[in-house]
Design a protein around this motif. Structure first.
Motif, short mmCIF file in Angstrom:
data_model
loop_
_atom_site.label_atom_id
_atom_site.label_comp_id
_atom_site.label_asym_id
_atom_site.label_seq_id
_atom_site.Cartn_x
_atom_site.Cartn_y
_atom_site.Cartn_z
N LEU A 276 0.84 -1.20 0.00
CA LEU A 276 0.00 0.00 0.00
C LEU A 276 0.87 1.25 0.00
N ALA A 277 0.68 2.07 -1.01
CA ALA A 277 1.40 3.34 -1.06
C ALA A 277 0.75 4.31 -0.09
N VAL A 278 1.53 4.84 0.83
CA VAL A 278 1.00 5.73 1.86
C VAL A 278 1.46 7.15 1.55
N GLY A 279 0.50 8.03 1.27
CA GLY A 279 0.83 9.42 0.98
C GLY A 279 0.26 10.35 2.01
N THR A 280 -0.36 11.43 1.53
CA THR A 280 -0.91 12.44 2.43
C THR A 280 -1.98 11.86 3.34
N ALA A 281 -2.81 10.96 2.80
CA ALA A 281 -3.88 10.37 3.62
C ALA A 281 -3.30 9.60 4.80
N GLY A 282 -2.21 8.87 4.56
CA GLY A 282 -1.57 8.14 5.65
C GLY A 282 -1.00 9.06 6.70
N GLU A 283 -0.47 10.21 6.27
CA GLU A 283 0.07 11.18 7.22
C GLU A 283 -1.03 11.75 8.11
N ILE A 284 -2.24 11.87 7.57
CA ILE A 284 -3.35 12.42 8.35
C ILE A 284 -3.94 11.36 9.27
N ILE A 285 -4.23 10.18 8.71
CA ILE A 285 -4.89 9.14 9.50
C ILE A 285 -3.93 8.48 10.46
N GLY A 286 -2.73 8.17 10.01
CA GLY A 286 -1.76 7.53 10.88
C GLY A 286 -1.28 8.48 11.97
N HIS A 287 -1.25 7.98 13.19
CA HIS A 287 -0.86 8.79 14.35
C HIS A 287 0.54 8.39 14.77
N GLU A 288 1.44 9.36 14.93
CA GLU A 288 2.84 9.07 15.21
C GLU A 288 3.05 8.33 16.52
N SER A 289 2.10 8.40 17.45
CA SER A 289 2.27 7.78 18.77
C SER A 289 1.25 6.68 19.05
N ALA A 290 0.46 6.29 18.04
CA ALA A 290 -0.64 5.38 18.32
C ALA A 290 -0.88 4.42 17.16
N VAL A 291 -1.64 3.38 17.47
CA VAL A 291 -2.18 2.46 16.47
C VAL A 291 -3.62 2.91 16.19
N VAL A 292 -3.95 3.07 14.93
CA VAL A 292 -5.28 3.56 14.55
C VAL A 292 -6.00 2.50 13.74
#
Length: 398
Positions: A276-292
Motif C-alpha cells: 500500500l502506497a502511503v501518501g498524504t492520507a496516511g500522514e493524516i490518519i496515521g498517528h505518530e504515537s498510536a495504532v489507529v
C-alpha cells in the motif's frame, strides 16, 4: 457446543478462551469490550498467536514503528524498561558460532549495543528475534555493551537491560564493570570462557565499532496476509455475530487464515503494508504515537484500515455487503476511529469525521488531546539527551 470463529469447529465451552480480536501488542487490551470474544478455542489462540500475530508483530517495519512509539510515550518521571531496537543481522565470524545460529544487533535507549547469538529458523526468516516458541526452550547468549551516553539516564538503560529477553532462555552477559552494581542481581551471568572470547573479539575495533557494521534485514511480502484475514474475521464477528461466518467472502477469509506459502492465494480483498502506497492520507490518519483502526462503510460492505504510525498502513474488507442489514451499517455510521496507545494502556473511540478534524487541527477531541499533551511533554526526551551529548562532544573537540 460453541463454534470457534477461526477454525469453525465445535469445541466444548471449557476449551474456549478470551480473544482480543485486536491483539494486545496493538493495544487490544484497552480496546472496547465489544472487540473481545470468548468464541476462540485454545488451539487457535496459541497457533494463530505464533504463526499469524507474530508474523505481523515481529516483521521489521511493524516492530520498528511500535518501538518508536514506545520511546515517544516514555515518561522519565515514571521510568520503565524500553524495548530493544533491532537493527540488523551481523556478518561476523564470532568465536564458537555455528551454522545454525544467527547473530543479531540491537540498540538500547542511549545507543547501547546488544549482540544476540540465537538459533536460526529458516521457516520464519523474517521474524525479528527468530521463532518466539523455540526462544523459550533453546539456550542462547546475548552480550550487552554500554555506550558513551549511558550515564545520561542509567536508570532507563538498566531497566531496559533487566527486562530484555523476558520469558526467553537467554544467557545475558554484561560486557562492563559497573561500580556499586552487581550484574548477577539483575539477571546477568558472569562470562565463561566462550563469553570472554566473544567479548574480546567484539571490542576489537576491526570487528565491531560504535557505528553499525554492515548487515541485513529480511522482509516477507506476505507477512500480514493471514493477519489481515484474522483481523477481518475477528472484528466482523464482534460486529454482526455468526453472520460473519457465512457467505462467499467469509469462505475466502477462512481460506486466507489457513494459507500456506506456495499454495494458491485466496481472494482476500485487501492490501498489505508492503504493497500500500502511503501518501498524504496516511500522514493524516496515521498517528505518530498510536495504532489507529478505522471501520468504514464502503460499497463492497464494511472495511478496516490499520495504521501503525504514518508509514505502515494496510486495509481489508471485513464484511461483504450481501450479509449486512441496515442496522449493521447504522452501527458504523459514517465511520469509526479507534485510537490505541499500547504503551500507555489507553484508547479513544470517536467518529471518523471527528478524528479527521482533530488531525487537521480544526477540532480538538478532549480525551485524545489530553493523551497527546501528556506524550508531548516528553516526546523529545531522548532526542534532547542526544543533542546534549553532541554539544558536549563539540565543546571538547573545539
Amino acid at each position: 457446543m460453541p463454534v470457534c470463529i477461526y477454525c469453525e469447529k465445535e469445541k466444548p465451552a471449557s476449551e474456549m478462551t478470551l480473544e482480543h480480536v485486536i491483539p494486545k501488542f496493538l493495544g487490544g487490551a484497552c480496546a472496547p469490550d465489544r472487540l473481545k470474544t470468548n468464541r476462540v478455542c485454545q488451539k487457535c489462540n496459541n497457533d494463530l498467536g505464533l504463526f499469524v500475530d507474530a508474523s505481523f508483530a515481529k516483521s521489521y517495519l511493524v516492530e520498528g514503528w511500535l518501538n518508536q512509539q514506545a520511546f515517544r510515550c516514555y515518561d522519565p518521571k515514571k521510568p520503565t524498561g524500553l524495548p530493544l531496537i533491532f537493527l540488523h543481522k551481523l556478518r561476523l565470524e564470532l568465536p564458537g558460532i555455528s551454522e545454525i545460529e544467527d547473530c543479531d544487533l540491537y540498540s538500547g535507549p542511549l545507543a547501547e549495543r546488544i549482540i544476540w547469538v540465537r538459533h536460526k529458523d529458516e521457516r520464519l526468516y523474517w521474524y525479528t528475534g527468530g521463532n518466539p516458541r523455540t526462544a523459550k526452550d533453546r539456550e542462547s547468549r546475548a552480550y550487552f555493551f554500554l555506550s558513551k551516553r549511558s550515564h545520561q539516564d542509567f536508570d532507563v538503560v538498566w531497566r531496559t537491560f533487566h527486562a530484555a529477553f523476558k520469558g526467553q532462555k537467554v544467557r545475558k552477559v554484561l560486557a562492563a564493570q559497573i561500580e556499586g552494581l552487581n550484574p548477577i542481581d539483575f539477571g546477568f551471568s558472569p562470562p565463561d570462557a566462550l563469553d570472554q572470547q566473544r567479548i574480546d573479539f567484539l571490542t576489537e575495533p576491526r570487528n565491531f565499532v560504535a557505528e553499525q557494521p554492515k548487515g541485513q534485514v529480511a522482509l516477507n511480502l506476505h507477512h500480514d496476509f493471514r493477519f489481515l484475514a484474522k483481523l477481518a474475521r475477528g472484528i466482523g464477528f464482534c460486529l454482526v455475530g455468526d453472520k460473519a461466518l457465512t457467505g462467499r467472502y467469509a469462505e475466502e477469509v477462512s481460506q486466507a487464515l489457513r494459507y500456506r506459502a506456495g499454495s494458491e492465494m485466496p481472494a482476500l480483498r485487501g492490501v498489505g503494508s508492503l504493497h500500500l502506497a502511503v501518501g498524504t492520507a496516511g500522514e493524516i490518519i496515521g498517528h505518530e504515537s498510536a495504532v489507529v483502526v478505522i471501520l468504514s462503510q464502503i460499497p463492497e460492505g464494511i472495511g478496516i484500515s490499520l495504521h501503525i504510525g504514518p508509514r505502515v498502513s494496510s486495509a481489508v474488507l471485513c464484511l461483504e455487503a450481501g450479509i449486512l442489514t441496515d442496522g449493521d451499517r447504522k452501527s458504523i455510521g459514517n465511520g469509526v476511529a479507534l485510537i490505541l496507545f499500547p504503551f500507555l494502556g489507553r484508547a479513544v473511540e470517536l467518529p471518523l469525521l471527528d478524528y479527521l478534524l482533530h488531525r487537521l487541527g480544526q477540532f480538538r477531541h478532549p480525551d485524545l488531546a489530553q493523551i497527546e499533551d501528556q506524550i508531548g511533554q516528553n516526546k523529545d526526551y531522548f532526542g534532547n539527551l542526544a543533542a546534549i551529548s553532541r554539544q558536549q562532544h563539540n565543546t571538547l573537540t573545539e
